[in-house]
Design a protein around this motif. Structure first.
Motif, PDB file in Angstrom:
ATOM      1  N   VAL A  22       0.838  -1.197   0.000  1.00 27.03           N
ATOM      2  CA  VAL A  22       0.000   0.000   0.000  1.00 27.03           C
ATOM      3  C   VAL A  22       0.874   1.249   0.000  1.00 27.03           C
ATOM      4  N   ALA A  23       1.915   1.245   0.849  1.00 23.76           N
ATOM      5  CA  ALA A  23       2.803   2.407   0.952  1.00 23.76           C
ATOM      6  C   ALA A  23       3.508   2.681  -0.379  1.00 23.76           C
ATOM      7  N   LYS A  24       3.953   1.640  -1.025  1.00 19.99           N
ATOM      8  CA  LYS A  24       4.680   1.820  -2.293  1.00 19.99           C
ATOM      9  C   LYS A  24       3.739   2.273  -3.406  1.00 19.99           C
ATOM     10  N   ASN A  25       2.529   1.781  -3.377  1.00 18.94           N
ATOM     11  CA  ASN A  25       1.552   2.246  -4.364  1.00 18.94           C
ATOM     12  C   ASN A  25       1.164   3.704  -4.107  1.00 18.94           C
ATOM     13  N   LEU A  26       1.157   4.093  -2.842  1.00 25.27           N
ATOM     14  CA  LEU A  26       0.880   5.489  -2.490  1.00 25.27           C
ATOM     15  C   LEU A  26       1.982   6.402  -3.034  1.00 25.27           C
ATOM     16  N   LEU A  27       3.225   5.985  -2.849  1.00 21.29           N
ATOM     17  CA  LEU A  27       4.349   6.764  -3.392  1.00 21.29           C
ATOM     18  C   LEU A  27       4.215   6.909  -4.907  1.00 21.29           C
ATOM     19  N   LYS A  28       3.931   5.801  -5.544  1.00 21.83           N
ATOM     20  CA  LYS A  28       3.809   5.781  -7.007  1.00 21.83           C
ATOM     21  C   LYS A  28       2.670   6.689  -7.468  1.00 21.83           C
ATOM     22  N   ASP A  76      -1.221  16.806   2.496  1.00 21.97           N
ATOM     23  CA  ASP A  76      -2.051  17.760   1.751  1.00 21.97           C
ATOM     24  C   ASP A  76      -2.493  17.172   0.418  1.00 21.97           C
ATOM     25  N   GLU A  77      -1.606  16.418  -0.194  1.00 16.94           N
ATOM     26  CA  GLU A  77      -1.940  15.805  -1.490  1.00 16.94           C
ATOM     27  C   GLU A  77      -3.041  14.758  -1.330  1.00 16.94           C
ATOM     28  N   ILE A  78      -2.982  14.018  -0.233  1.00 18.59           N
ATOM     29  CA  ILE A  78      -4.025  13.020   0.037  1.00 18.59           C
ATOM     30  C   ILE A  78      -5.361  13.707   0.270  1.00 18.59           C
ATOM     31  N   THR A  79      -5.342  14.785   1.034  1.00 17.22           N
ATOM     32  CA  THR A  79      -6.577  15.531   1.304  1.00 17.22           C
ATOM     33  C   THR A  79      -7.173  16.076   0.014  1.00 17.22           C
ATOM     34  N   ALA A  80      -6.320  16.625  -0.839  1.00 17.42           N
ATOM     35  CA  ALA A  80      -6.790  17.198  -2.102  1.00 17.42           C
ATOM     36  C   ALA A  80      -7.389  16.123  -3.008  1.00 17.42           C
ATOM     37  N   TYR A  81      -6.785  14.951  -2.975  1.00 18.50           N
ATOM     38  CA  TYR A  81      -7.259  13.850  -3.833  1.00 18.50           C
ATOM     39  C   TYR A  81      -8.551  13.248  -3.275  1.00 18.50           C
ATOM     40  N   GLY A  82      -8.642  13.243  -1.949  1.00 22.54           N
ATOM     41  CA  GLY A  82      -9.782  12.605  -1.278  1.00 22.54           C
ATOM     42  C   GLY A  82      -9.319  11.345  -0.578  1.00 22.54           C
ATOM     43  N   ALA A  83      -9.219  11.389   0.755  1.00 23.59           N
ATOM     44  CA  ALA A  83      -8.665  10.270   1.513  1.00 23.59           C
ATOM     45  C   ALA A  83      -9.491   8.998   1.347  1.00 23.59           C
ATOM     46  N   ALA A  84     -10.813   9.119   1.423  1.00 22.79           N
ATOM     47  CA  ALA A  84     -11.668   7.933   1.309  1.00 22.79           C
ATOM     48  C   ALA A  84     -11.526   7.294  -0.064  1.00 22.79           C
ATOM     49  N   ARG A  85     -11.522   8.127  -1.071  1.00 23.56           N
ATOM     50  CA  ARG A  85     -11.382   7.628  -2.453  1.00 23.56           C
ATOM     51  C   ARG A  85     -10.037   6.936  -2.643  1.00 23.56           C
ATOM     52  N   LEU A  86      -8.953   7.557  -2.134  1.00 26.23           N
ATOM     53  CA  LEU A  86      -7.617   6.989  -2.293  1.00 26.23           C
ATOM     54  C   LEU A  86      -7.470   5.693  -1.506  1.00 26.23           C
ATOM     55  N   ALA A  87      -8.024   5.664  -0.295  1.00 26.84           N
ATOM     56  CA  ALA A  87      -7.943   4.455   0.524  1.00 26.84           C
ATOM     57  C   ALA A  87      -8.619   3.278  -0.169  1.00 26.84           C
ATOM     58  N   GLU A  88      -9.755   3.544  -0.789  1.00 28.07           N
ATOM     59  CA  GLU A  88     -10.471   2.479  -1.509  1.00 28.07           C
ATOM     60  C   GLU A  88      -9.644   1.980  -2.682  1.00 28.07           C
ATOM     61  N   GLY A 104      -7.785   1.026   4.839  1.00 27.47           N
ATOM     62  CA  GLY A 104      -8.700   1.934   5.504  1.00 27.47           C
ATOM     63  C   GLY A 104      -8.125   3.336   5.571  1.00 27.47           C
ATOM     64  N   VAL A 105      -8.990   4.296   5.804  1.00 22.90           N
ATOM     65  CA  VAL A 105      -8.536   5.690   5.893  1.00 22.90           C
ATOM     66  C   VAL A 105      -7.557   5.897   7.046  1.00 22.90           C
ATOM     67  N   PRO A 106      -7.814   5.343   8.261  1.00 21.08           N
ATOM     68  CA  PRO A 106      -6.832   5.520   9.345  1.00 21.08           C
ATOM     69  C   PRO A 106      -5.453   4.991   8.981  1.00 21.08           C
ATOM     70  N   THR A 107      -5.407   3.811   8.344  1.00 19.06           N
ATOM     71  CA  THR A 107      -4.113   3.250   7.937  1.00 19.06           C
ATOM     72  C   THR A 107      -3.444   4.140   6.900  1.00 19.06           C
ATOM     73  N   LEU A 108      -4.217   4.673   5.992  1.00 19.77           N
ATOM     74  CA  LEU A 108      -3.668   5.574   4.970  1.00 19.77           C
ATOM     75  C   LEU A 108      -3.007   6.784   5.628  1.00 19.77           C
ATOM     76  N   HIS A 109      -3.681   7.388   6.572  1.00 15.16           N
ATOM     77  CA  HIS A 109      -3.113   8.561   7.249  1.00 15.16           C
ATOM     78  C   HIS A 109      -1.864   8.189   8.057  1.00 15.16           C
ATOM     79  N   ASP A 110      -1.897   7.020   8.694  1.00 16.95           N
ATOM     80  CA  ASP A 110      -0.716   6.585   9.451  1.00 16.95           C
ATOM     81  C   ASP A 110       0.483   6.378   8.528  1.00 16.95           C
ATOM     82  N   ILE A 111       0.246   5.759   7.399  1.00 15.72           N
ATOM     83  CA  ILE A 111       1.331   5.535   6.437  1.00 15.72           C
ATOM     84  C   ILE A 111       1.884   6.861   5.946  1.00 15.72           C
TER      85      ILE A 111
END
Length: 716
Positions: free
Chosen positions: A563-569, A588-600, A605-612
């Motif tokens: 997940v982390a590597k795909n997030l970087l990519k 900020d980039e995650i917020t702009a993109y939409g955390a829920a949308r990106l997590a899906e 999950g959104v909490p894990t996304l923010h932690d990463i």
């Protein structure tokens, strides 16, 4: 109501979250692992919520086992009824279960059991009927039970025996006991009287306070004084009110010829059987509540001490003060290595001040000592004066600080201390411990039994197992929130990591010693008897700074590497960008993109996304780095220099029920009473203060004769 439903109601947590957390705990997952890596499952329950849940879950499960055991025991007597089953099912505490079981519990030989053996139970039942009239009279009826051979000499003896049976039955009545206990707890008074002199307890020589209002620390003080033979402590309540309450349950006909007999029997039952037992129960309940309060405060203080800001990148001279045997010194490098030691004798009876100054100056100049860490024990005042004077003469940049040495002697004499420094004596090890606990409080203090660290009150009076359980939980949470370097952590530190016990920790250190540094997190799987479950629980809290896998030096769990590597990519980053610390904008980039949308999209999950994201923004971060650094000093402040109204900066050393002790640079810590902590009303000092906090205070009072300093934090 099921256990989980009750937990939900008591802890104000949704049943869905409770169900999920209980399932994870039952599957062998640890609290740190669940709170950090299973947020989506539990709805974000933190470690403190999970600890409370675990403790309460254990109690309620034990309660259910107790109920089942009591049902089985009563059933074995052939006396289990639907009413008893319902009463047991409704019981909320172990005490209530004990009350219900009391009439059926095998008893030692009592006055009532002797009376029953003598055949007086029918007479007891007849008296308890409280008829309007008795024909013949109750005395004549009692005469029919005379049996000299059985020990019933006359009618009076028969009635006395029957009343003993009634008194015991009243005492065994669960509803009556519960009512008396409730009323005593609500309206009773705890009193103490002096037995012998004990100046520490002077305020309790002739003391009384409501059982419903007495604060926890006074309960513990009274118990200790009683244990030491200084005080006689008792719980009292209005006697007539208690007898009247019981009579309301027992007396059915106040005009009966046996009414006076019933009243006398109720009084006897209360005085002889119920009151002493209820007093023990009330005091036990008060002690349990006081212990839990003290343990909670101890835990909070311990957390503050363990999570104190480390003094990184500094060479420290550890200084263990002493008199006859001298002051032991140890120079510790920024990496924690001991490079030099010495013994000096600047204090009485030797007072070799000039020679001591030469030795300390040599150590400071040779090793570039940044800070002298002085233990706060015996001779610390003289030692502080000595060091402050020397540093002033040297006109160097070296500072000093007073460090709590609580528990240092315990570590020094321990097996681990001997293993770590086999060629050092105990005082040399203390000097090392004093220095290292300044450099990294957490890494050093985990080597010491938490009870010996000295940030509680009356800790030796509490239930040891419960205290150990609570404090171990605090240490676990602190260690896991920081994480550890897999290649430098001691086995003590590793043993508090989620999923790692002491044996596994020692195996890790042994493997490291035999095979060299771990190159990746995965390599820890090669450690003997370190299984897949242990790796799952521990991996996210282990750091390998020099690993080729940059995520190995973050709190990202290996299960989320993809997940982390795909997030970087997704945002055009590489692992080199993470290594360079260049992802400060990723949140900020995650917020702009939409955390829920990106997590899906990423399958998390959104909490894990923010932690990463947080880990990628600051790889290898230490959560303690954001705390204020230790307050270093250049000169000693004497109590004689203090004046009322003087404003000072201090560090909170201990928080207790009635206030907090603050180090203001004088040998004696000052006390900020709870009433002086805030302009607003607070119930407890912990609402505002915690151990290690830097605070602004003002001198309120000075008692130079007794060395006491009163401080205030209130605005003028």
């Amino acid at each position: 109501m099921t256990i989980n439903e009750r937990l939900s109601a008591e802890l104000k947590i949704s049943l869905k979250q409770i169900d999920a957390a209980v399932e994870l705990l039952d599957a062998g997952n640890t609290v740190p692992f669940i709170s950090r890596y299973r947020k989506e499952v539990t709805g974000g329950l933190d470690d403190e919520q999970l600890r409370r849940l675990t403790e309460r879950l254990t109690y309620l499960r034990n309660l259910e086992e107790k109920k089942a055991e009591v049902k089985k025991l009563i059933d074995a007597q052939g006396k289990l009824t639907e009413e008893l089953v319902a009463a047991l099912d409704a019981a909320q505490t172990v005490t209530e279960v004990d009350d219900i079981y009391r009439p059926y519990r095998p008893k030692r030989r009592t006055r009532a059991s002797v009376a029953r053996e003598r055949g007086l139970e029918p007479l007891a039942k007849l008296i308890l009927e409280q008829n309007k009239t008795y024909e013949p009279s109750i005395m004549e009826i009692a005469a029919g039970y005379i049996n000299v051979d059985a020990g019933v000499a006359d009618a009076d003896a028969a009635i006395a025996g029957a009343c003993d049976i009634i008194a015991e039955d009243i005492s065994d009545n669960a509803d009556i006991r519960r009512g008396v206990r409730t009323l005593t707890a609500k309206h009773g008074t705890i009193e103490s009287k002096k037995l012998e002199d004990g100046p520490v307890y002077e305020q309790y020589y002739d003391y009384s306070e409501s059982t419903a209002k007495i604060p926890p620390h006074r309960i513990l003080a009274l118990n200790r004084a009683e244990k030491e033979g200084v005080l006689k402590v008792s719980v009292t309540v209005d006697h007539d009110s208690m007898v009247k309450y019981i009579l309301s349950h027992v007396m059915t006909n106040a005009s009966s010829p046996v009414a006076d007999l019933i009243t006398a029997t109720v009084t006897d039952s209360y005085d002889r059987l119920i009151a002493p037992s209820v007093e023990r129960e009330i005091r036990a309940d008060l002690f349990d509540a006081a212990s839990e309060s003290a343990i909670g405060l101890f835990s909070q203080n311990l957390r503050g001490l363990l999570m104190g800001a480390p003094l990184k990148g500094k060479t420290v001279l550890g200084y263990d003060p002493g008199y006859r045997t001298g002051c032991k010194l140890a120079v510790i490098t920024p990496t924690g290595s001991v490079v030099d030691t010495a013994v000096i004798y600047p204090t009485k009876p030797h007072e070799k001040i000039a020679e001591s100054k030469r030795i300390v100056e040599r150590l400071i100049r040779r090793w570039g000592v940044d800070v002298v860490a002085i233990g706060n024990g015996t001779a610390s005042g003289e030692s502080e004066m000595f060091i402050a004077e020397l540093l002033s003469e040297l006109k160097c940049d070296t500072k000093y600080i007073i460090v709590s040495e609580a528990g240092a002697s315990v570590y020094s004499a321990s097996k681990q201390g001997a293993e770590e420094f086999p060629d050092f004596d105990v005082t040399q090890r203390s000097a090392v411990s004093i220095a290292r606990r300044l450099q990294d409080p957490l890494a050093e203090l985990v080597k010491i039994d938490p009870k010996s660290i000295g940030v509680g009150q009356y800790q030796h009076d509490m239930k040891e197992a419960r205290l150990d359980e609570a404090l171990t939980g605090v240490v676990e949470d602190c260690v896991n929130s920081v994480g550890v370097d897999l290649n430098t952590a001691s086995y003590s530190l590793l043993s508090y990591i989620s999923g790692i016990n002491l044996a596994s920790a020692k195996n890790i250190v042994k493997y490291r010693d035999e095979n060299g540094a771990f190159l990746t997190r995965d390599e820890v799987k090669k450690v003997p008897r370190f299984g897949a479950k242990a790796y799952e629980q521990a991996a996210g809290f282990l750091r390998v700074p020099d690993s080729n896998e940059v995520l190995d030096n973050t709190g990202v769990h290996p299960e989320s590497y993809k997940v982390a590597k795909n997030l970087l990519k997704k945002f055009g980053y590489t692992e080199k960008d993470v290594l360079a610390g260049g992802l400060s904008k990723i949140a900020d980039e995650i917020t702009a993109y939409g955390a829920a949308r990106l997590a899906e999209e990423l399958g998390c999950g959104v909490p894990t996304l923010h932690d990463i994201a947080g880990e990628l923004a600051k790889p290898g971060r230490d959560v303690r780095d954001e705390l204020p650094p230790p307050v270093l000093k250049e000169r000693v402040l004497s109590i004689d220099e203090l004046t009322e109204g003087m404003e000072l900066t201090g560090v909170v050393r201990n928080v207790i029920d009635f206030g907090a002790f603050v180090d203001i640079g004088v040998h004696q810590d000052g006390l900020v009473h709870v009433s002086e902590i805030s302009d607003r009303f607070i119930k407890h000092p912990s609402e505002v203060l915690s151990v290690g906090m830097t605070v602004k205070v003002r001198v309120k009072s000075i008692d130079r004769a007794r060395g006491r300093i009163g401080l205030t934090m209130k605005s003028k």
